[in-house]
Design an enzyme around this catalytic site. Structure first.
Site, mmCIF file in Angstrom:
data_model
loop_
_atom_site.group_PDB
_atom_site.id
_atom_site.type_symbol
_atom_site.label_atom_id
_atom_site.label_comp_id
_atom_site.label_asym_id
_atom_site.label_seq_id
_atom_site.Cartn_x
_atom_site.Cartn_y
_atom_site.Cartn_z
ATOM 1 N N ARG A 81 0.816 -1.221 0.000
ATOM 2 C CA ARG A 81 0.000 0.000 0.000
ATOM 3 C C ARG A 81 0.843 1.260 0.000
ATOM 4 O O ARG A 81 0.656 2.142 -0.839
ATOM 5 C CB ARG A 81 -0.848 -0.071 1.267
ATOM 6 C CG ARG A 81 -1.867 0.925 1.486
ATOM 7 C CD ARG A 81 -2.551 0.511 2.782
ATOM 8 N NE ARG A 81 -2.339 -0.934 2.993
ATOM 9 C CZ ARG A 81 -3.312 -1.832 3.002
ATOM 10 N NH1 ARG A 81 -4.552 -1.457 2.874
ATOM 11 N NH2 ARG A 81 -3.046 -3.102 3.183
ATOM 12 N N THR A 82 1.778 1.351 0.950
ATOM 13 C CA THR A 82 2.552 2.581 1.067
ATOM 14 C C THR A 82 3.357 2.825 -0.204
ATOM 15 O O THR A 82 3.371 3.930 -0.750
ATOM 16 C CB THR A 82 3.487 2.503 2.293
ATOM 17 O OG1 THR A 82 2.688 2.264 3.444
ATOM 18 C CG2 THR A 82 4.258 3.782 2.478
ATOM 19 N N LYS A 109 23.543 -8.939 -0.624
ATOM 20 C CA LYS A 109 24.872 -9.326 -1.131
ATOM 21 C C LYS A 109 25.988 -8.711 -0.286
ATOM 22 O O LYS A 109 27.149 -8.728 -0.678
ATOM 23 C CB LYS A 109 25.036 -8.862 -2.579
ATOM 24 C CG LYS A 109 24.125 -9.592 -3.547
ATOM 25 C CD LYS A 109 24.275 -9.016 -4.948
ATOM 26 C CE LYS A 109 23.171 -9.537 -5.859
ATOM 27 N NZ LYS A 109 22.939 -8.627 -6.990
ATOM 28 N N ARG A 131 11.839 3.202 3.176
ATOM 29 C CA ARG A 131 11.290 2.368 4.250
ATOM 30 C C ARG A 131 12.374 1.406 4.700
ATOM 31 O O ARG A 131 13.068 0.797 3.878
ATOM 32 C CB ARG A 131 10.071 1.583 3.798
ATOM 33 C CG ARG A 131 9.697 0.523 4.841
ATOM 34 C CD ARG A 131 8.361 -0.077 4.640
ATOM 35 N NE ARG A 131 7.311 0.880 4.949
ATOM 36 C CZ ARG A 131 6.032 0.523 5.070
ATOM 37 N NH1 ARG A 131 5.668 -0.725 4.927
ATOM 38 N NH2 ARG A 131 5.121 1.427 5.336
ATOM 39 N N HIS A 161 6.305 7.051 11.021
ATOM 40 C CA HIS A 161 5.706 6.860 9.708
ATOM 41 C C HIS A 161 4.902 8.132 9.448
ATOM 42 O O HIS A 161 3.673 8.134 9.511
ATOM 43 C CB HIS A 161 4.812 5.613 9.724
ATOM 44 C CG HIS A 161 4.420 5.130 8.357
ATOM 45 N ND1 HIS A 161 4.607 5.883 7.216
ATOM 46 C CD2 HIS A 161 3.846 3.972 7.945
ATOM 47 C CE1 HIS A 161 4.157 5.201 6.166
ATOM 48 N NE2 HIS A 161 3.702 4.040 6.588
#
Lengths: 342, 427
Positions: A81-82, A109, A131, A161
């Site tokens: 969603r975000t 990696k 994020r 957030h």
């Protein structure tokens, strides 16, 4: 008594965390946390989002505000969603969007966060939407990117957030009007692990909300949370009484493993939002949830889908609010010294 | 052997109740006389200490040198030089090297390296359990014979209380002090800051005070039962200070220390995700900080140590929780300790004792005072220098200090180890 040894900038210590969000003219440069921002700035974000909401309601939903700008979505942690709403928001502002799903590429990696960033900077992006699963990651990145780049925090660990909190404020304002002082808002659930709750608590306090409550079992309440400006309730029935806004938080299944809760069933029995419990709130109370919802764990389906629920409206509003934040951060007048460099 | 005189300095030795201007004479590596030169004394070298304070060399109860095992962070050579430049003439390193100091060969390896480095004296604690795993007793007597001055399991847990009890009892049997950093790892697991307002605001996992006090209570009971001589290190909370005070009042044979940074920082210093302030145990509330200061002032806490933990730059380059805990702290031990005097928190005698004679006696060494006949480990410092800490004057390989940018008034001017000047400050 003369204090012989002194700290460098006593008055500044503890404040640079949010000061780095503003440019020299006091405009939003990075959006990392709601904490420390002014009522005026938050209201400005909401007003700007309102103007974009009108555009989003039209059949042609695109404006040329950020044409020629490149926005990189750096998602070190999975999100649907975000990320989608950030992408849509950027595209509706005519920016070019680069989606980088880092959890499956570079860092696995062995590349460090700083290496990843430097590579992306070399691609000449104007904004990073970040994020990350660690608290403070967005601050870390904002402190180290080249001066012209803006950083938007799309969720860092349990810390913040901010765009979610602002879209929630936007949704509250649209439904309840702009007098937050009259409102009683109850936030229910896993406040301990919730970056959404932390940002909501700051935003609600900055907007002078009359009464902000958190409702959760003792194991899911952070120590000293009262200092953030909330009233704590461990009993759902008491906490939800006469609320104008009920915000439910998602309960992660791994909380049972950490011995924070015995079971989903018991949690639902004590803290689940049922029709019966919702009757204790004001009759016109709205029900919100940042999603994704766990039906039957924190919220009953008939409430989530019921007339008082504004959960899907929140998703729609997310686009307008993210457009507002992106356009404000990238549409600033250049700072005097940045202008020289350009 | 050479003869060295230190003239006109202000000698300060709380143990011998010396607090006045006097000359100090050093012969054959030992303090030969105060005030009047011994017969036939002919100084090869003179240090004019006019306007300076002369104390016994500083004894640091806890400093990590990173060797063996993490030479990319620091080495015995680099850190003993840095210690000397900070007025520290003896330091004690905990057993959590790689390999762990749990057998004589590792002690010999470190002794060999320090003999070649030959700056500050390096003492060692042996591991209380093999590999610090908390399961089997180390060969404590062998470690003692090899030169370990005490035993510790560092912050590594000994989950099984019976193993803990037997380890303490066996240490007592060997006549060795156990050095305890109380930490209940179940309560502290995954945490990186004090569980409180700042942790909650920043969304960082907190370490409750009970992580320290639960482990401290458990250790105190076993210490009382086994009669082992115990030293509690790096205490961080008001509650721990109160428990130590009570245990001492009850007549328990224990001592305790606090690291210098805990006396000057608290959780609020982290509030911008400042990884330089990432330490274990975490910086706690202002109330805890003040209780620790009072603990030093009233003698409940016996010593101040550096808890020196040098890191490579990358170790602090990450979001907060992924950074390595610890401060490069040799350079700030004396300046931060004397800052308590400047702040009116403790008197100078108490502070000097807490960094010299008391840690020396905890380690069982014959240093830490200006007693005639004792080894001439000396620190000479200026109380009225004005300087700012920056990377260039942190001589450790690790530049990780939250005190960079702080202004200090106390500066080490000369350091003497076994009668030999090994450091003189130059601008």
């Amino acid at each position: 008594m003369v204090n012989k040894a002194s700290r460098p900038t006593d008055s500044l210590i503890g404040h640079d965390a949010w000061n780095i969000q503003l440019d020299k003219n006091g405009h939003l440069k990075h959006f990392l946390t709601v904490e420390g921002l002014s009522t005026k700035l938050l209201t400005n974000i909401l007003d700007t989002a309102e103007s974009f909401a009108n555009i989003n309601a039209q059949s042609v939903k695109k404006v040329p505000l950020l044409r020629g700008k490149t926005i990189a979505n750096l998602f070190f942690e999975a999100s649907t969603r975000t990320r989608n709403t950030f992408e849509l928001a950027a595209k509706r502002l005519s920016a070019d969007v680069l989606n980088v799903n880092i959890s499956t590429s570079a860092t696995s990696k062995g590349e460090t966060l700083m290496d990843t960033l430097q590579n992306l900077q070399a691609m000449q992006c104007d904004m990073f939407v970040v994020r990350h699963n660690q608290s403070g990651a967005a601050h870390y990145i904002a402190n180290r990117v080249a001066p012209g780049i803006s950083v938007i925090n799309a969720g860092d660990g349990s810390h913040a957030h901010p765009t979610q909190a602002m879209l929630d404020m936007f949704t509250i304002r649209r439904n309840k009007g702009d007098n937050f002082g009259q409102l009683r808002v109850a936030i229910v659930g896993d406040v301990l692990h919730s970056r959404v709750a932390r940002s909501q608590i700051h935003a609600l306090n900055i907007l002078n909300t009359g009464n902000v409550r958190v409702i959760a079992p003792k194991t899911l309440i952070p120590a000293g949370v009262e200092d953030m400006g909330v009233e704590v309730f461990n009993n759902m029935e008491e906490g939800i009484r006469d609320a104008d806004v009920v915000i439910m938080l998602r309960l992660q299944k791994e909380r049972m493993q950490g011995a924070l809760l015995p079971s989903e069933q018991e949690y639902f029995q004590m803290y689940g939002l049922t029709e019966n419990r919702l009757r204790l709130a004001k009759p016109d109370a709205i029900v919100m949830h940042p999603g994704p919802i766990n039906r039957g764990v924190e919220i009953e389906s008939c409430v989530a889908d019921g007339p008082q629920s504004v959960i899907l409206e929140q998703v729609t509003n997310g686009i307008s609010v993210r457009m507002a934040v992106m356009s404000m951060a990238l549409g600033r007048e250049p700072e005097s010294n940045e202008g020289e460099k350009a | 052997m050479s003869q060295l005189q230190i003239t006109n300095g202000h000698l300060l030795d709380p143990v011998n109740k010396i607090n006045r201007q006097a000359n100090l004479y050093i012969e054959n590596g030992h303090i030969a006389a105060i005030d009047v030169a011994p017969k036939n004394f002919k100084a090869d070298q003179t240090i004019d200490a006019q306007g300076l304070t002369v104390i016994a060399g500083i004894v640091d109860l806890c400093a990590r040198l990173r060797e063996p095992g993490q030479e990319y962070k620091a080495t015995i050579q680099s850190e003993t030089v840095a210690a000397a430049m900070s007025g520290i003439t003896t330091l004690c390193c905990p057993p959590d090297t790689d390999p762990v100091i749990d057998e004589p060969a590792v002690v010999e390896l470190i002794n060999h390296k320090t003999a070649n480095a030959a700056h500050s004296n390096v003492l060692m604690l042996g591991a209380l359990t093999t590999g610090l795993k908390g399961e089997l007793l180390s060969e404590m007597q062998a470690l003692k014979i090899a030169g370990c001055v005490g035993l510790s399991n560092g912050r590594h847990p000994i989950d099984n209380t019976l193993v803990l009890k037997r380890a303490y009892a066996y240490a007592a049997n060997c006549g060795l002090t156990v050095f305890i950093e109380p930490d209940d790892h179940w309560l502290s697991a995954g945490g990186c800051v004090h569980e409180g307002t700042i942790a909650s605001r920043l969304g960082l996992k907190g370490i409750p005070v009970s992580a320290e006090t639960v482990a401290l209570a458990r250790a105190l009971e076993i210490v009382a039962e086994t009669g082992v001589k115990a030293h509690f290190g790096r205490l961080s909370s008001a509650a721990s200070v109160a428990m130590i005070r009570r245990a001492k009042d009850d007549g328990l044979n224990i001592t305790a220390d606090v690291s210098a940074h805990q006396l000057h920082l608290n959780e609020f210093d982290i509030s911008s995700f400042n990884s330089a302030c990432h330490v274990l145990p975490p910086l706690r509330s202002q109330r805890d900080q003040e209780a620790l200061q009072r603990g030093i002032a009233d003698g409940t806490l016996d010593a101040i140590c550096s808890d020196h933990q040098p890191h490579d730059p990358d170790a602090k380059e990450s979001p907060f929780i992924s950074t390595a805990p610890g401060i490069s702290a040799l350079a700030t031990l004396l300046p931060l300790a004397t800052r308590l005097v400047d702040q009116g928190i403790a008197d100078i005698e108490t502070i000097i004792r807490a960094i010299t004679s008391t840690p020396a006696s905890i380690l069982g060494t014959n240093t830490g005072t200006l007693t005639v006949g004792s080894r001439a480990d000396i620190c000479i410092f200026n109380r009225d220098a004005s300087w700012q800490l920056d990377e260039s004057n942190i001589h450790s390989s690790g530049k990780n200090s939250p005190f960079i940018g702080w202004n200090f008034q106390t500066r080490v001017e000369h350091t003497i180890v076994s009668g030999t000047p090994i450091h003189s400050h130059t601008d």
